[in-house]
Design an enzyme around this catalytic site. Structure first.
Site, PDB file in Angstrom:
ATOM      1  N   GLY A 214       0.800  -1.216   0.000  1.00 26.04           N
ATOM      2  CA  GLY A 214       0.000   0.000   0.000  1.00 26.04           C
ATOM      3  C   GLY A 214       0.832   1.264   0.000  1.00 26.04           C
ATOM      4  O   GLY A 214       1.818   1.385  -0.740  1.00 26.04           O
ATOM      5  N   GLY A 234      -4.967   6.430 -10.138  1.00 22.39           N
ATOM      6  CA  GLY A 234      -5.713   6.172  -8.910  1.00 22.39           C
ATOM      7  C   GLY A 234      -6.584   7.359  -8.556  1.00 22.39           C
ATOM      8  O   GLY A 234      -6.978   8.138  -9.433  1.00 22.39           O
ATOM      9  N   SER A 235      -6.864   7.511  -7.274  1.00 22.29           N
ATOM     10  CA  SER A 235      -7.800   8.542  -6.841  1.00 22.29           C
ATOM     11  C   SER A 235      -7.148   9.928  -6.876  1.00 22.29           C
ATOM     12  O   SER A 235      -5.917  10.065  -6.803  1.00 22.29           O
ATOM     13  CB  SER A 235      -8.271   8.239  -5.421  1.00 22.29           C
ATOM     14  N   GLU A 256      -3.182  10.051 -13.497  1.00 16.10           N
ATOM     15  CA  GLU A 256      -4.446   9.711 -14.180  1.00 16.10           C
ATOM     16  C   GLU A 256      -5.435   9.416 -13.062  1.00 16.10           C
ATOM     17  O   GLU A 256      -5.319   8.403 -12.373  1.00 16.10           O
ATOM     18  CB  GLU A 256      -4.246   8.475 -15.066  1.00 16.10           C
ATOM     19  N   LEU A 257      -6.431  10.307 -12.876  1.00 15.08           N
ATOM     20  CA  LEU A 257      -7.199  10.300 -11.628  1.00 15.08           C
ATOM     21  C   LEU A 257      -8.694  10.049 -11.851  1.00 15.08           C
ATOM     22  O   LEU A 257      -9.096   9.505 -12.870  1.00 15.08           O
ATOM     23  CB  LEU A 257      -6.941  11.619 -10.896  1.00 15.08           C
ATOM     24  N   GLY A 258      -9.493  10.461 -10.906  1.00 16.20           N
ATOM     25  CA  GLY A 258     -10.926  10.162 -10.912  1.00 16.20           C
ATOM     26  C   GLY A 258     -11.708  10.983 -11.925  1.00 16.20           C
ATOM     27  O   GLY A 258     -11.140  11.801 -12.671  1.00 16.20           O
ATOM     28  N   CYS A 290     -12.927   4.823 -14.051  1.00 13.80           N
ATOM     29  CA  CYS A 290     -12.685   6.271 -13.942  1.00 13.80           C
ATOM     30  C   CYS A 290     -13.524   7.055 -14.946  1.00 13.80           C
ATOM     31  O   CYS A 290     -13.981   8.157 -14.663  1.00 13.80           O
ATOM     32  CB  CYS A 290     -11.214   6.565 -14.139  1.00 13.80           C
ATOM     33  N   GLU A 384     -17.576  11.300  -7.311  1.00 14.69           N
ATOM     34  CA  GLU A 384     -17.421  10.046  -8.047  1.00 14.69           C
ATOM     35  C   GLU A 384     -17.962   8.931  -7.155  1.00 14.69           C
ATOM     36  O   GLU A 384     -17.500   8.752  -6.032  1.00 14.69           O
ATOM     37  CB  GLU A 384     -15.925   9.832  -8.315  1.00 14.69           C
ATOM     38  N   VAL A 385     -18.969   8.166  -7.639  1.00 16.73           N
ATOM     39  CA  VAL A 385     -19.584   7.124  -6.792  1.00 16.73           C
ATOM     40  C   VAL A 385     -18.713   5.865  -6.793  1.00 16.73           C
ATOM     41  O   VAL A 385     -18.521   5.219  -5.784  1.00 16.73           O
ATOM     42  CB  VAL A 385     -21.012   6.786  -7.289  1.00 16.73           C
ATOM     43  N   PHE A 386     -18.152   5.501  -7.935  1.00 18.93           N
ATOM     44  CA  PHE A 386     -17.389   4.251  -8.109  1.00 18.93           C
ATOM     45  C   PHE A 386     -18.223   3.037  -7.697  1.00 18.93           C
ATOM     46  O   PHE A 386     -17.738   2.085  -7.085  1.00 18.93           O
ATOM     47  CB  PHE A 386     -16.052   4.303  -7.372  1.00 18.93           C
TER      48      PHE A 386
HETATM   49  P1  NAD Z   1      -6.162   4.909  -4.693  1.00 23.48           P
HETATM   50  O1  NAD Z   1      -5.675   6.263  -5.036  1.00 23.48           O
HETATM   51  O2  NAD Z   1      -6.660   4.647  -3.332  1.00 23.48           O
HETATM   52  O3  NAD Z   1      -5.022   3.808  -4.971  1.00 23.48           O
HETATM   53  C1  NAD Z   1      -4.296   3.789  -6.186  1.00 23.48           C
HETATM   54  C2  NAD Z   1      -2.882   3.269  -5.924  1.00 23.48           C
HETATM   55  O4  NAD Z   1      -2.182   4.195  -5.081  1.00 23.48           O
HETATM   56  C3  NAD Z   1      -2.853   1.930  -5.182  1.00 23.48           C
HETATM   57  O5  NAD Z   1      -1.805   1.150  -5.721  1.00 23.48           O
HETATM   58  C4  NAD Z   1      -2.539   2.347  -3.764  1.00 23.48           C
HETATM   59  O6  NAD Z   1      -1.950   1.321  -2.996  1.00 23.48           O
HETATM   60  C5  NAD Z   1      -1.575   3.492  -4.002  1.00 23.48           C
HETATM   61  N1  NAD Z   1      -1.385   4.402  -2.889  1.00 23.48           N
HETATM   62  C6  NAD Z   1      -2.226   4.681  -1.858  1.00 23.48           C
HETATM   63  N2  NAD Z   1      -1.677   5.615  -1.051  1.00 23.48           N
HETATM   64  C7  NAD Z   1      -0.473   5.955  -1.583  1.00 23.48           C
HETATM   65  C8  NAD Z   1       0.549   6.887  -1.218  1.00 23.48           C
HETATM   66  N3  NAD Z   1       0.457   7.656  -0.141  1.00 23.48           N
HETATM   67  N4  NAD Z   1       1.638   6.981  -2.016  1.00 23.48           N
HETATM   68  C9  NAD Z   1       1.746   6.215  -3.130  1.00 23.48           C
HETATM   69  N5  NAD Z   1       0.814   5.318  -3.513  1.00 23.48           N
HETATM   70  C10 NAD Z   1      -0.282   5.190  -2.748  1.00 23.48           C
HETATM   71  O7  NAD Z   1      -7.231   4.577  -5.814  1.00 23.48           O
HETATM   72  P2  NAD Z   1      -8.474   3.620  -5.697  1.00 23.48           P
HETATM   73  O8  NAD Z   1      -9.518   4.337  -4.939  1.00 23.48           O
HETATM   74  O9  NAD Z   1      -8.063   2.288  -5.261  1.00 23.48           O
HETATM   75  O10 NAD Z   1      -8.853   3.554  -7.252  1.00 23.48           O
HETATM   76  C11 NAD Z   1      -9.950   4.145  -7.759  1.00 23.48           C
HETATM   77  C12 NAD Z   1      -9.641   5.547  -8.246  1.00 23.48           C
HETATM   78  O11 NAD Z   1      -8.754   5.489  -9.344  1.00 23.48           O
HETATM   79  C13 NAD Z   1     -10.893   6.235  -8.746  1.00 23.48           C
HETATM   80  O12 NAD Z   1     -10.903   7.571  -8.337  1.00 23.48           O
HETATM   81  C14 NAD Z   1     -10.738   6.138 -10.252  1.00 23.48           C
HETATM   82  O13 NAD Z   1     -11.448   7.118 -10.964  1.00 23.48           O
HETATM   83  C15 NAD Z   1      -9.278   6.267 -10.421  1.00 23.48           C
HETATM   84  N6  NAD Z   1      -8.855   5.723 -11.707  1.00 23.48           N
HETATM   85  C16 NAD Z   1      -8.388   6.587 -12.664  1.00 23.48           C
HETATM   86  C17 NAD Z   1      -8.035   6.104 -13.927  1.00 23.48           C
HETATM   87  C18 NAD Z   1      -7.549   7.036 -15.004  1.00 23.48           C
HETATM   88  O14 NAD Z   1      -6.911   6.565 -15.931  1.00 23.48           O
HETATM   89  N7  NAD Z   1      -7.838   8.310 -14.943  1.00 23.48           N
HETATM   90  C19 NAD Z   1      -8.151   4.743 -14.196  1.00 23.48           C
HETATM   91  C20 NAD Z   1      -8.632   3.902 -13.195  1.00 23.48           C
HETATM   92  C21 NAD Z   1      -8.969   4.404 -11.955  1.00 23.48           C
END
Ligand code: NAD
Length: 489
Positions: A214, A234-235, A256-258, A290, A384-386
């Site tokens: 994590g 990720g988020s 690349e985010l939400g 996303c 974002e509901v996800f």
């Molecule tokens: P998240 O941000 O919680 O986790 C994503 C990654 O980050 C995981 O591998 C996690 O372990 C890691 N992480 C967590 N804390 C960290 C830190 N402090 N430092 C470095 N890495 C850390 O995302 P999630 O909620 O699991 O995933 C869903 C989100 O991702 C949604 O918001 C979705 O829209 C977004 N998403 C975006 C895209 C895109 O291409 N724009 C694609 C898929 C998902």
């Protein structure tokens, strides 16, 4: 129990992480569970900060030799990797299905995209790797693409194989070493599968590291000055932390985010087609995408009939275990995600939204949900509901549609359904999003397109297609003269 005809051998991973070989993690172990059943799929190693530090050192040591491997040899490794994925297609699809809770076609899409991404990595070896620049006679001036060094890829749980591979592929192809940190909920599809494929394909040791874990190993990767680029998906909340750390160290970062992407249904749309697009955009992979159609903007004159048709779809879509049943929706990834989605839906209903369908769940299986009368100030309008939720917002005029579409901090994708392409193009020009689909819903991705968002959806770094060389290498300017000339002083 391992089977020699299978590519993946869970016994190999027990307590282990990957640095070219499988070796014991210092951070302990991580249990991977199937969300549909709660069954244990694998016990793997969990990386901690010390594991991340070691992986970075080893990647630095391996990177220059990797960048010097002749292009044909590198291409052969990627081609073998693509062939291995193809040869083990069904086995790997079921891992993705069981680990992510996605339906079989989504699992197939992930393996097919990974095959394409390895093929593109192979093809990159035969592309021009720089440009010759104009200069004085007798002076050769050129710009050559050089790798950054060590690139770290951090990926989420929802489409783990594709979202890891879309950065791992071009990063390795451009001559970087990669330290990949998949999400701890989906470390097999997001990481160990890629390690197993590339190990079997002959990738030299140390060039790829996989660190399931994590925030602990993740923040070491962001803070290490030896990691020269972070490709994060990720988020938005975590993306902000990652980009802040990258800024402090002046390293390159793509985030690349939400999203909360608008799908506009105009008054001349075919209503059955529009309802089908809305259902696909909002419910595919249980809304855990996303680019999901997070806001369905419907012109007022057709809103009632459109809602009736979408509700008919939502109430008939089968929900269940995608590994054993023919379903349209599987489970959400975790109780945490389910409870968050449920709270957004309930709070919005309390604030005046009308629950037209769904809104209930059994374990992690959430019913496709339709909310109408969604208004500014409600959580379903902004957040974002996800989860599988179609939030219907009505508009009267095109100007009002644009104002609502842009009334968000996000800017990932947008879709417009209409019989009038000219009207859609005029509207599309005014929507602030990284991607736009006319006569399609918002969930679209092909590995050859530049993929990226604006605002809180990302820094427009883009991955995919034409962005591959641009992002994962740097142009280095070089001049050469046959002899040095004296200057005026
Ligand atoms: P998240 O941000 O919680 O986790 C994503 C990654 O980050 C995981 O591998 C996690 O372990 C890691 N992480 C967590 N804390 C960290 C830190 N402090 N430092 C470095 N890495 C850390 O995302 P999630 O909620 O699991 O995933 C869903 C989100 O991702 C949604 O918001 C979705 O829209 C977004 N998403 C975006 C895209 C895109 O291409 N724009 C694609 C898929 C998902």
């Amino acid at each position: 129990m391992s089977d020699i005809n299978k590519l993946l051998n869970p016994a190999q991973w027990k307590g282990n992480i990957f640095n070219g070989q499988w070796h014991a993690a210092q951070g302990g172990s991580l249990t991977v569970r199937e969300p549909a059943t709660g069954e244990v799929l694998a016990e793997i190693g969990q990386a901690n900060a010390a594991d991340a530090e070691q992986a970075i050192q080893s990647a630095v040591a391996a990177q220059r030799a990797w960048a010097a491997v002749p292009p044909r040899e590198r291409a052969a490794i990627f081609r073998r990797a693509a062939n291995i994925l193809q040869a083990h297609f069904d086995e790997l699809v079921m891992w993705v299905v069981r680990e992510t809770g996605g339906i079989v076609p989504k699992g197939q899409l992930e393996i097919n995209e990974a095959i394409e991404l390895f093929s593109m990595a192979a093809a990159m070896q035969h592309e021009n790797q720089g440009i010759v620049l104009p200069s004085a006679a007798g002076r050769l001036s050129y710009a050559k693409r050089v790798p950054h060094g060590v690139v770290s890829v951090i990926s989420p749980f929802n489409v783990p194989l594709v979202l890891s591979m879309r950065a791992v592929g071009p990063a390795l192809a451009a001559g970087n070493a990669v330290v990949l940190k998949p999400d701890p909920q989906t470390p097999v599809s997001g990481g160990l599968m890629i390690a197993a494929v590339l190990q079997a394909a002959g990738l030299p040791e140390g060039v790829l590291h996989v660190l399931p874990g994590g925030a602990e190993p993740g923040s070491v990767l962001c803070d290490s000055p030896l990691v020269k680029m972070i490709a994060f998906t990720g988020s938005t909340a975590v993306g902000r932390l990652v980009a802040e750390a990258a800024g402090r160290h002046l390293k390159k970062v793509t985030v690349e985010l939400g999203g909360k992407s608008p799908l506009l249904i105009l008054d001349d749309a075919d209503l059955d087609v529009a309802a089908s697009n809305a259902a696909w955009g909002a419910f595919l992979h249980q809304g855990q995408i996303c680019m999901a159609s997070g806001r369905i903007l419907v012109q007022e004159s057709i809103a009632e009939e459109f809602t009736r048709r979408l509700v008919a779809k939502a109430t008939h879509l089968p929900v269940g275990n995608p590994a054993t049943e023919q379903v349209a929706l599987g489970p959400l990834i975790s109780e945490r995600q389910r409870d968050r989605a449920h709270a957004i839906i309930q709070d919005s209903v309390k604030a005046g939204a009308k629950l037209e369908a769904g809104g209930t769940y059994d374990r992690l299986f959430y019913k496709p949900t339709v909310l109408s009368n969604v208004k500014p100030g409600m959580r379903a309008y902004h957040e974002e509901v996800f989860g599988p939720c179609a939030s219907i917002i009505t508009f009267k005029t095109d100007d009002e549609a644009i104002a609502i579409a842009n009334d968000t901090e996000y800017g990932l994708s947008a879709g417009i359904i209409t019989a009038d392409v000219g009207r859609a193009m005029r509207l599309g020009e005014r929507i602030d999003s990284g991607m736009l689909h006319i006569n399609d819903q918002t969930v679209n991705d092909e590995c050859c397109n530049p993929f990226g968002g604006r605002g809180c959806s990302g820094n427009g770094g883009n991955v995919g297609g034409p962005s591959a060389w641009e992002n994962f290498s740097q142009l280095r300017w070089v001049t050469v003269q046959s002899a040095a000339h004296p200057y005026p002083f």
